[in-house]
Design an enzyme around this catalytic site. Structure first.
Site, PDB file in Angstrom:
ATOM      1  N   ALA A 213      44.459  42.313  35.572  1.00 30.36           N
ATOM      2  CA  ALA A 213      44.328  40.854  35.495  1.00 30.36           C
ATOM      3  C   ALA A 213      43.261  40.511  34.463  1.00 30.36           C
ATOM      4  CB  ALA A 213      43.951  40.298  36.861  1.00 30.36           C
ATOM      5  N   ASN A 214      42.910  39.248  34.348  1.00 26.08           N
ATOM      6  CA  ASN A 214      41.801  38.862  33.469  1.00 26.08           C
ATOM      7  C   ASN A 214      41.005  37.746  34.119  1.00 26.08           C
ATOM      8  OD1 ASN A 214      42.900  36.200  32.513  1.00 26.08           O
ATOM      9  ND2 ASN A 214      44.535  37.538  31.777  1.00 26.08           N
ATOM     10  N   ARG A 215      39.967  37.300  33.452  1.00 24.16           N
ATOM     11  CA  ARG A 215      39.010  36.382  34.081  1.00 24.16           C
ATOM     12  C   ARG A 215      39.441  34.921  34.078  1.00 24.16           C
ATOM     13  NH1 ARG A 215      34.518  38.882  35.358  1.00 24.16           N
ATOM     14  NH2 ARG A 215      33.929  40.760  34.217  1.00 24.16           N
ATOM     15  N   SER A 216      40.606  34.617  33.566  1.00 28.72           N
ATOM     16  CA  SER A 216      41.013  33.213  33.478  1.00 28.72           C
ATOM     17  C   SER A 216      41.102  32.582  34.874  1.00 28.72           C
ATOM     18  CB  SER A 216      42.375  33.111  32.795  1.00 28.72           C
ATOM     19  OG  SER A 216      42.866  31.808  32.928  1.00 28.72           O
TER      20      SER A 216
END
Ligand code: C5P
Length: 409
Positions: A213-216
């Site tokens: 995943a990512n931090r968005s």
């Protein structure tokens, strides 16, 4: 700021909701200013407000007698009439109780019923003690309202009732007037425009329980969707996060880049504006395991493959007159990297974000960006100050509106 507030307010119907806080006396000044600037002001006082200010004060200053109850009118449904006829509804001061009831959709008096019945833009100016303002429940309600497109005129720091000093004092009436004027000036400048927005980071499965995943946080995309809806657009939001959205926004929930690609590409042809604010994964595991990988089997080797580049595909297929907006999250060489993406993906406006700092980019409520315009428009890059994501959304929509005016379909 708008140069001539009188030109914007002249003849506009403003429902002025006043709730029961000590700052209610300042709503008298707000009422007078709005009337002086030519607005037609209809005051709606809650039972609480009447403990602080007199009905007759507002009746004398406003354009119509003050309303105080769902039932004291000859009209059996005053809230729908008030809500429908309003050009804007302003609540100042807005107590914690009012914000909570409005956010939860509870209508138990004339003001809350009017707020739920109206489709006009709504401005709230909260005022309360610092401890109450900072309470997560209140902050959560304010965030919910903002996400639904409500304009919040934040309280100021200063002396509060009882002599305390802190944040929570009702914004100066001049600032509330600015907020009302800003909302009316933008008005429904996106009425009839179909806007497709994406938000959030995608999740790419490694196995049945793990993913990349990512931090968005999705805050920026949800802010764009909310602001576009408030400005009258028909909005579809393809999102990976379960944040609230403005009334009337069509929401499509997806998880992976592949699902987002399908949802977006199926809808983009019919959109006048596409804003790709989502942080789409660039790579995904090539062969995700259908079951959970076992630790005892050793460290797995995860082979990655590229995901479909949705924005690039949108750029290739862009219909004439569509405005395509991309976001570029960068940690270095912001301007150059973003400009390269703008060209490579055939984008009209690129919002470049430096995500390396603590106050802009992922997860936080504020943002600072450089707006880059495609070279054939000859516009210089525009650097924004640190602003709320809601304000950045409105600025971006201002630029989109300007572009559509120059190049109508
Ligand atoms: O190249 P980069 O991923 O930094 O580009 C960011 C922009 O491209 C964002 O607008 C993002 O939504 C979009 N994007 C996309 N599909 C991908 C990767 C990024 O649409 N697979």
């Amino acid at each position: 700021m708008v140069d001539d507030p009188g030109a914007v307010l002249a003849g506009r119907r403003v429902v002025l909701g006043v709730t029961g806080g000590i700052a209610a006396y300042k709503a008298v000044e707000l009422c007078r200013r709005l009337v002086d600037l030519g607005a037609h002001v209809v005051p709606v006082l809650t039972e609480g407000a009447l403990r602080f200010v007199g009905e007759s004060t507002f009746s004398a200053l406003a354009s119509e007698p003050a309303r105080t109850s769902l039932f004291d009118d000859v009209d059996p449904i005053p809230h729908t009439r008030l809500g429908r006829a309003a050009d804007v509804v302003v609540v100042a001061p807005a107590t914690a109780a009012l914000l909570g009831r409005y956010a939860a959709g509870i209508s138990d008096d004339l003001l809350t019923a009017t707020l739920l019945a109206t489709r006009a833009p709504v401005v709230v100016a909260p005022a309360m003690h610092t401890e109450m303002w900072e309470h997560p429940a209140v902050q959560g309600n304010v965030a919910t309202l903002r996400a639904r497109g409500v304009e919040v005129v934040d309280p100021e720091a200063g002396r509060l009732a009882g002599g305390d000093v802190g944040e929570g004092r009702l914004a100066d009436p001049a600032r509330i007037v600015d907020g009302v004027v800003g909302v009316l000036a933008r008005g429904h400048d996106l009425a009839g425009v179909r806007v497709l927005v994406t938000a959030g980071g995608t999740r790419e499965a490694i196995d049945a329980v793990r993913f990349i995943a990512n931090r968005s946080s999705g805050k920026m995309g949800h802010a764009v969707a909310g602001a576009a809806a408030r400005r009258g657009a028909a909005v579809t939001l393809v999102t990976t996060v379960s944040r609230p959205v403005a009334a009337g926004v069509e929401r499509v929930e997806v998880e992976t880049a592949e699902e987002m690609a399908q949802a977006v590409l199926a809808r983009a042809g019919a959109a006048d504006v596409v804003v790709m604010a989502a942080a789409v994964a660039d790579f995904r595991p090539k062969a995700p395991s259908p079951g959970k990988l076992k630790k005892r089997d050793g460290v797995p080797e995860v082979v990655l493959e590229p995901t479909p580049d949705i924005l690039a595909t949108l750029g290739e297929r862009k219909p004439a007159g569509q405005v395509l907006v991309g976001f570029a999250a960068e940690t270095d060489d912001l301007h150059r990297n973003a400009a390269a993406k703008l060209d490579a993906k055939n984008v009209d406006i690129m919002v470049a974000n430096d995500v390396s700092g603590p106050d802009a980019g992922f997860e936080v409520d504020t943002n600072r960006a450089i707006l880059l315009y495609s070279h054939d428009r000859g516009l210089p890059a525009e650097e924004t100050p640190l602003v709320s994501k809601g304000d950045l959304a409105d600025l971006l929509l201002d630029r989109i509106v300007a572009q559509r005016e120059k190049e109508p379909r």
